[in-house]
Design an enzyme around this catalytic site. Structure first.
Site, mmCIF file in Angstrom:
data_model
loop_
_atom_site.group_PDB
_atom_site.id
_atom_site.type_symbol
_atom_site.label_atom_id
_atom_site.label_comp_id
_atom_site.label_asym_id
_atom_site.label_seq_id
_atom_site.Cartn_x
_atom_site.Cartn_y
_atom_site.Cartn_z
ATOM 1 N N TRP A 99 0.830 -1.213 0.000
ATOM 2 C CA TRP A 99 0.000 0.000 0.000
ATOM 3 C C TRP A 99 0.853 1.247 0.000
ATOM 4 C CZ3 TRP A 99 -4.321 -1.046 -1.986
ATOM 5 C CH2 TRP A 99 -4.985 -2.240 -1.692
ATOM 6 N N ASP A 166 -1.911 6.530 6.487
ATOM 7 C CA ASP A 166 -2.910 5.562 6.040
ATOM 8 C C ASP A 166 -3.139 4.601 7.204
ATOM 9 O OD1 ASP A 166 -4.351 3.482 4.930
ATOM 10 O OD2 ASP A 166 -2.974 3.124 3.253
ATOM 11 N N LYS A 190 -12.172 -2.217 6.917
ATOM 12 C CA LYS A 190 -11.410 -3.095 7.795
ATOM 13 C C LYS A 190 -11.894 -3.013 9.245
ATOM 14 C CE LYS A 190 -8.432 -3.331 4.096
ATOM 15 N NZ LYS A 190 -7.826 -2.388 3.158
HETATM 16 C C1 LIG Z 1 -7.163 -2.019 2.050
HETATM 17 C C2 LIG Z 1 -6.112 -0.988 2.145
HETATM 18 C C3 LIG Z 1 -6.003 0.057 1.207
HETATM 19 C C4 LIG Z 1 -6.892 0.160 -0.003
HETATM 20 O O1 LIG Z 1 -8.141 0.587 0.355
HETATM 21 P P1 LIG Z 1 -9.260 0.854 -0.753
HETATM 22 O O2 LIG Z 1 -10.348 1.438 0.092
HETATM 23 O O3 LIG Z 1 -9.595 -0.450 -1.362
HETATM 24 O O4 LIG Z 1 -8.706 1.819 -1.730
HETATM 25 C C5 LIG Z 1 -5.026 1.004 1.401
HETATM 26 N N1 LIG Z 1 -4.186 0.944 2.444
HETATM 27 C C6 LIG Z 1 -4.249 -0.045 3.361
HETATM 28 C C7 LIG Z 1 -3.299 -0.062 4.502
HETATM 29 C C8 LIG Z 1 -5.212 -1.035 3.228
HETATM 30 O O5 LIG Z 1 -5.283 -2.034 4.134
#
Ligand SMILES: *Cc1c(COP(=O)(O)O)cnc(C)c1O
Length: 357
Positions: A99, A166, A190
């Site tokens: 990511w 993030d 999540k």
């Molecule tokens: C799942 C995830 C993403 C991507 O998220 P989307 O909502 O599908 O764009 C980005 N960063 C992390 C750490 C993730 O676990």
């Protein structure tokens, strides 16, 4: 029968969130309309939206001077929105896995990127340490939990420049000192709700740093802050489920309790992995994620991995197949996964080992 859901994302939701969403999908609070049918500008939805923002701020102790947004586009949209708005010259990124690598790729479309440290040469199986955050960059970006490789930064770091994080896969799993960050963002799917909505916590002050004039209206944080996430139609139903998830987190006792549960669940599973001669962890103890627990079978039993996935499924444990870049297993233990689910997986591991080792 309800399964023990170890999916990495979208993932398990609390019973309360699922039950109340299913009721609201049929009829929202007895108003004769579904949550899917109400206007996003109706008083019913505005009340739901405001409560969602207020609960999120309350649970995370978001200080004054920050706005909370609920947008579409996923965390992946933030990978481009952050540099589009804030990368004027150069930004620093910590490269800790898939990511972050994607976030770096987007940032490079807008300016210079200084990758201050990377664990790429170790297949991202640890968190780099001992790096220095430059003080001449527009911001520093980190991924606090690396969903795919199962590593996590559990401390709020100090940064001499605006810190962007993030937190898609560890938000609400521990108390966070929000004041250390300028932006915290993530996909809801999540720990916060279903797919389709993205949260952004943004320090209002930082909007002053935007100098680029050609940012499309939708991608400008200022638009989204000024319009209270309502520049266009927000993901109404997904936001409803976020509210229910936040109500559930609060009813459970908030982040102190989520933090203890995350510790208890991950200790239970990592102990089982560490005490096994068949299974082994892939990440050094100090960098292990409490949310995404990655492990494999030792060389001797490698050919049994697929069989164990079926065996675990026969014990109602689903979603444990590891990401293809690591192989083996990944058991995601998000907030709504009950400790009984982790115990069921541990029992399956022990029984399988007894029968096959
Ligand atoms: C799942 C995830 C993403 C991507 O998220 P989307 O909502 O599908 O764009 C980005 N960063 C992390 C750490 C993730 O676990």
């Amino acid at each position: 029968m309800r399964k023990h859901i170890f999916n990495a994302g979208p993932c398990v939701l609390s019973d309360m969130a699922r039950e109340n969403t299913s009721k609201a999908i049929l009829d929202l609070d007895g108003i004769g309309q579904s949550i899917m049918e109400v206007s996003h500008r109706s008083k019913e939805f505005i009340t739901i939206f405001n409560e969602t923002v207020d609960l999120f701020k309350e649970i995370l102790s978001v200080p004054e001077g920050y706005s909370v947004l609920f947008l579409g586009g996923g965390a992946s949209m933030q990978f481009c929105m952050i540099p589009f708005n804030f990368l004027n010259n150069k930004a620093a990124y910590l490269d800790t896995g898939t990511w972050s690598t994607k976030a770096i790729k987007e940032a490079r479309l807008f300016g210079e990127v200084d990758v201050v440290a990377s664990s790429a040469d170790d297949n991202f199986l640890h968190i780099p340490k001992g790096y220095t955050i430059p003080d001449d960059v527009d911001y520093f970006h980190i991924t606090t939990n690396n969903t795919i490789k199962g590593t996590e930064i559990l401390k709020d770091i100090d940064s001499p420049v605006p810190l962007m994080a993030d937190m898609s896969s560890d938000i609400l799993s521990r108390p966070v000192d929000v004041s250390k960050y300028d932006i915290i963002y993530g996909g809801a799917q999540k720990n916060l709700g279903p797919a389709g909505v993205t949260f952004v916590i943004i320090k209002d002050e930082i909007l002053e740093r935007v100098t680029r004039s050609n940012i499309p209206t939708m991608l400008k944080y200022r638009t989204q802050v000024e319009k209270g996430s309502m520049f266009n139609t927000p993901p109404v139903t997904a936001i409803f489920t976020v509210r229910e998830t936040l109500r559930w987190v609060k009813s459970m006792g908030g982040l102190e309790v989520m933090n203890k549960l995350a510790q208890a669940k991950s200790d239970l599973l990592y102990n089982a992995i560490d005490n096994s001669s068949m299974f082994t962890g892939t990440v050094p103890v100090e960098d292990r994620s409490r949310m995404n627990i990655c492990f494999v079978m030792t060389e001797k039993y490698k050919d049994k991995e697929a069989d164990f996935i079926s065996f675990a499924a026969s014990r109602s444990c689903v979603g444990i197949k590891g990401h293809r870049s690591v192989g083996g297993f990944r058991a995601s233990c998000y907030n709504a996964l009950e400790i009984d689910g982790v115990q069921a997986l541990v029992d399956a591991m022990n029984d399988y080992e007894k029968a096959n080792a």
